[in-house]
Design an enzyme around this catalytic site. Structure first.
Site, short mmCIF file in Angstrom:
data_model
loop_
_atom_site.label_atom_id
_atom_site.label_comp_id
_atom_site.label_asym_id
_atom_site.label_seq_id
_atom_site.Cartn_x
_atom_site.Cartn_y
_atom_site.Cartn_z
N HIS A 300 58.16 75.84 -0.88
CA HIS A 300 57.58 75.85 -2.24
C HIS A 300 57.22 77.29 -2.61
O HIS A 300 56.65 78.01 -1.79
CB HIS A 300 56.33 74.96 -2.25
CG HIS A 300 55.50 75.08 -3.49
ND1 HIS A 300 54.26 75.67 -3.50
CD2 HIS A 300 55.75 74.70 -4.76
CE1 HIS A 300 53.76 75.63 -4.72
NE2 HIS A 300 54.64 75.05 -5.51
N HIS A 344 58.17 85.25 -10.53
CA HIS A 344 56.75 85.24 -10.13
C HIS A 344 56.17 83.88 -10.46
O HIS A 344 56.87 83.01 -10.99
CB HIS A 344 55.97 86.39 -10.80
CG HIS A 344 55.54 86.12 -12.21
ND1 HIS A 344 54.22 86.13 -12.62
CD2 HIS A 344 56.26 85.81 -13.32
CE1 HIS A 344 54.16 85.85 -13.91
NE2 HIS A 344 55.36 85.67 -14.36
#
Length: 914
Positions: A300, A344
């Protein structure tokens, strides 16, 4: 190469670059064993080192983030290089005074790294042992004269947790002290002393029982031992002779083809007698089944090195997880400056990296360790213009790896197999609806952002006024959040509800929105009042959330030494919200073939293949609780991905077991967070050569069963594990021991935990051995029954008992199916010499567990009283009082019941941890 080694060992002065400071001049050198790089001067003294084993890669030139930040320094790129090391891919950025020195270090380091990856497990075991003995000697040699006197030996004994009478120590010391320099031991003499001290009584008795009371084994006796005890087939005379040549120390014994006690000890401590099945180091499962029949190692927010709010994003994290066997990685794409998409974590202060750099890193490292397919999960937040750029980069960089036209599937309704997809990268993302004409260049698709469960007022969207710069706002938020996160980590470890991450987010943003305008004029007074109102908001919200939210959370004692975290359960507002849509360009949509991202509305199989249903842990938990069997059936045709709640801003991990138990393939975890959950994940995927794909049990691929039933598979045989815990070796003091090596000698005991279907989850433990970490002996038998051994994990934990609780010493977690029968050593993870010596027997049993009650006494040398596992239908609920006692009371007395966890406890109390 040898010239490089000698230059590196004599040391080179280099500048060590750090972010935000000027470079530091240090002397860097390779230690004499060629196992680590050290530097001086350093405040860390002994700890100022990087172990060669921990280095991921060495890059030449000014490529790292820190070099990019130091734009004002005009360093010659040929004098610069970066070493990436450790679990978080930390970088050590160095500048040499001339290009020749940089080349010497880069060549030398690459040679050392290649040597370590090529050596076999036996050579590595021997090398680490020799290095450990040498390092132990050097650390004990306080005055650095290369000799140890009796006082230094006594101090070393205490450090190694050895509790021997001083008279006995002096006697061994005198026997080992053979040179003219009486009263001290040099390294060779110390090695003899250490061997005397390490003589294993348990192994000596085992050797005597097979050697007809002689002090050595003949070839025939060794073959008999391997067949009878170690359950080895096809034991040949050549194999036994090979063992004698490899492990025997005495030349005399080698000539006579016999194995003495030293050789036998070396053999028993070698990888050949490790608890882990060596065949499982390679891919050995059937890899020709559809993708949905495998558990797939998944990460993740792969780019993050730490928490979800403030940490650095690094392209190198993709290199690390791909080489660690992960096969499903995540990329969050956002519009960046100059038309270049960036990666990001949206609505946070995590740093940004270029999408192009990420794609190039993935391309370079995807198939170094294995060729099975990589799933690239793209979370797209970009404009059409930058989406086209992403699609172009993917095509240019990955090339043929994206071309799935040659992939053959027998049945068009079935997903292809990992074998068919070798060397391929599957793009997981949104696909334009078929209703749209093929000539439409773009269209609308639903947008399920993984941050959607966070309410909008909790997302960081800073507004600046009064001339405050973006930088001031950012540093202000950063300080505030860091102080709040620190405070949330100091919470009462027994009560993970008392600080909720949601409260932390909410309060931070409320405080910012209310106070930013008036308080950001950088006056000190303003800062203080802001801080006060922010903390006020925080505590108010904390109480409200605590009262309102029911938590599904957990912290095992061992994690309370690492980290503990809570997570939100309950209805989320997003279910009632109108779905957002985003524009998607055709070029990106066309790259998605077998892995079309679909929002988890419900577990409805519409007959189409190639959909990946994504759930946050909160929604997945509801689905598992309400319709486990339906979930399992769905997972037989489609892929599902479960990712951590957006409220886990500390990057903690949820318990993956409930989702594995219903066959979810892609359980995405934060790989940067060490701890129990990642240890379970590593153990699960190590079973098939750590290739990232593990075949699901047959019962999960066809038909269905209720994973929460007391007897989920009545027609299948169960496995009985009889585990004799014999002894421990070189168990160190706990890692967070306050007095370090000077602390008390430990009082160890062993806990064994079975983790799998709820009916199989239980733990049992040995008695405590007082004052002996060097060679404690337990000689105790623990017995477990496992209904579904294919998915069960076995966890060995060593604890140091003390009057007010227990301290974690070490652990090793393995898949049940990787256990090998016989006498085995269980090496504790991350500790060079520490191990426990066990004997394993695995039996098949049929019918109800009740039949076992009469048999238990036969196998059990020290029978525990009735164990919960002997009656499958009965799940013992522990009271809160019992649970607190179990955490704080002294360690187990003989005869304590095995603790059996029902599913609710297993998820709500022991659920997850970081």
């Amino acid at each position: 190469v040898e010239r490089c080694m000698s230059v590196m060992q004599s040391g080179t002065q280099m500048v060590k670059l750090k972010s935000g400071t000027k470079g530091l001049v240090r002397l860097f050198y390779l230690d004499e064993h060629r196992t680590c790089i050290r530097w001086r001067p350093s405040r860390k003294s002994e700890k100022a080192k990087i172990v060669i084993d921990s280095i991921y890669k060495v890059t030449e030139g000014r490529q790292s983030e820190i070099f990019h930040r130091h734009t004002e320094g005009n360093f010659d790129p040929s004098c610069c290089f970066t070493i990436y090391h450790g679990n978080h891919m930390e970088s050590l950025d160095l500048i040499t005074s001339n290009p020749e020195e940089a080349r010497t270090w880069i060549t030398g380091l690459k040679y050392l790294m290649a040597g370590i990856s090529d050596e076999d497990s036996l050579a590595k075991r021997q090398r680490t042992h020799d290095h450990w003995v040498k390092q132990t000697f050097e650390e004990a040699d306080k005055n650095g004269d290369g000799l140890l006197n009796i006082e230094e030996i006594h101090q070393l004994m205490h450090k190694l947790n050895v509790n021997l009478p001083r008279r006995k120590v002096r006697q061994m010391f005198q026997e080992a002290d053979t040179d003219e320099n009486q009263g001290t031991l040099n390294f060779e003499e110390f090695s003899v002393f250490y061997k005397m001290m390490s003589l294993r009584r348990d192994l000596y008795l085992l050797l005597l029982s097979y050697s007809d009371k002689k002090d050595h084994l003949t070839v025939e006796e060794l073959a008999q031992f391997l067949r009878v005890e170690q359950k080895m087939n096809n034991v040949t005379t050549e194999y036994c002779l090979d063992i004698i040549q490899k492990f025997e120390v005495s030349e005399e014994n080698k000539k006579q083809n016999v194995l003495g006690i030293e050789g036998f000890t070396n053999f028993m401590r070698s990888p050949a007698c490790d608890i882990f099945n060596p065949l499982h180091c390679e891919v050995h499962q059937d890899m020709d089944q559809p993708l949905c029949n495998y558990f797939i190692a998944s990460s993740h927010n792969t780019y993050l090195t730490g928490d979800q709010l403030l940490s650095q994003s690094r392209a190198e994290m993709y290199a690390r997880v791909l080489q660690d066997g992960c096969r499903c990685i995540e990329v969050d794409c956002w519009d960046g400056p100059d038309g270049e998409p960036v990666v990001h974590h949206g609505y946070t202060l995590t740093s940004k990296i270029l999408f192009r750099d990420v794609a190039e890193t993935i391309n370079k490292y995807a198939f170094i360790k294995n060729e099975f397919p990589v799933i690239l999960s793209i979370e797209n937040h970009c404009s059409i213009q930058q989406q086209k750029k992403i699609a172009q980069y993917l095509k240019d960089i990955f090339g043929d790896k994206l071309d799935l036209s040659s992939v053959v599937t027998g049945d068009s309704r079935q997903l292809p197999s990992p074998q068919n997809l070798k060397g391929k990268i599957l793009v997981k993302g949104k696909k334009l609806p078929y209703s749209l004409g093929a000539d439409a260049e773009e269209g609308e698709v639903s947008d399920e952002d993984s941050a959607d469960e966070i309410e909008d007022d909790c997302k960081l969207k800073p507004c600046y006024s009064n001339g405050a710069t973006e930088h001031q706002v950012e540093s202000f938020i950063r300080k505030k959040l860091e102080s709040l996160i620190k405070e949330s980590q100091i919470r009462d470890k027994e009560d993970p509800d008392c600080f909720t991450v949601r409260a932390l987010l909410k309060a931070t943003h409320e405080g910012l929105n209310v106070n930013l305008k008036q308080n950001l004029d950088t006056k000190e007074g303003g800062k203080k009042s802001h801080s006060r109102s922010l903390m006020g908001n925080f505590s108010k919200h904390k109480k409200a959330v605590k009262a309102a939210a029911k938590y599904q959370s957990a912290s095992d004692e061992e994690e309370s030494q690492q980290n503990s975290s809570g997570k939100e359960v309950g209805q989320l507002h997003r279910l009632t919200r109108r779905r957002k849509t985003v524009k998607l360009c055709r070029a990106l949509s066309d790259l998605v073939v077998y892995t079309n991202s679909v929002a988890a509305q419900d577990l409805v199989d519409d007959g189409s293949t190639g959909n990946v249903l994504s759930f946050s842990e909160t929604r997945a938990h509801q689905a598992v609780q309400q319709k486990a069997e339906q979930f399992m059936l769905y997972n037989q045709k489609q892929l599902t991905r479960v990712y951590p709640s957006a409220y886990r801003i500390d990057s903690s991990n949820f318990n993956p077991l409930p989702y594995w138990n219903v066959g979810c393939q892609l359980v995405a975890l934060n790989y940067q967070s060490e701890g129990r959950v990642m240890q379970l994940n590593e153990a699960k995927f190590r079973v098939n050569g750590n290739c990232g794909y593990v075949l699901k049990p047959q019962q999960m691929c066809k038909g269905t069963f209720n994973p929460y039933s007391a007897d989920p598979l009545p027609a299948s045989p169960k496995k009985q594990l009889i585990l004799k815990i014999i002894s421990g070796q070189q168990l160190p003091k706990p890692p967070d021991s306050m007095l370090g090596d000077r602390g008390e000698i430990i009082d160890p005991f062993v806990e064994v935990e079975i983790i799998g279907l709820p009916v199989d989850c239980c733990k049992d433990q040995t008695r405590v051995v007082d004052d002996n970490g060097f060679n404690p002996v337990w000689e105790e038998t623990l017995t477990f029954t496992v209904h579904m051994p294919e998915i069960a994990l076995v966890r060995f934990l060593v604890w140091d008992h003390d009057p007010i609780g227990r301290d974690f010493v070490g652990q090793r977690t393995l898949a049940f199916s990787s256990l090998v029968p016989g006498y085995r050593h269980v090496y504790l993870e991350g500790l060079t010499e520490a191990s426990i010596f066990v004997h394993i027997t695995i039996n098949e049993i049929y019918g109800k567990n009740k039949q076992l009650i009469g048999l238990r006494g036969l196998f059990n040398k020290n029978p525990k009283h009735s164990s919960a596992e002997t009656s499958g239908h009965y799940v013992r609920k522990r009271s809160i009082g019992d649970r607190i006692l179990r955490r704080t009371a002294s360690a187990p007395a003989k005869g304590r019941k095995k603790s059996k966890m029902g599913f609710l406890e297993a998820t709500e109390i022991k659920d997850s941890a970081s």
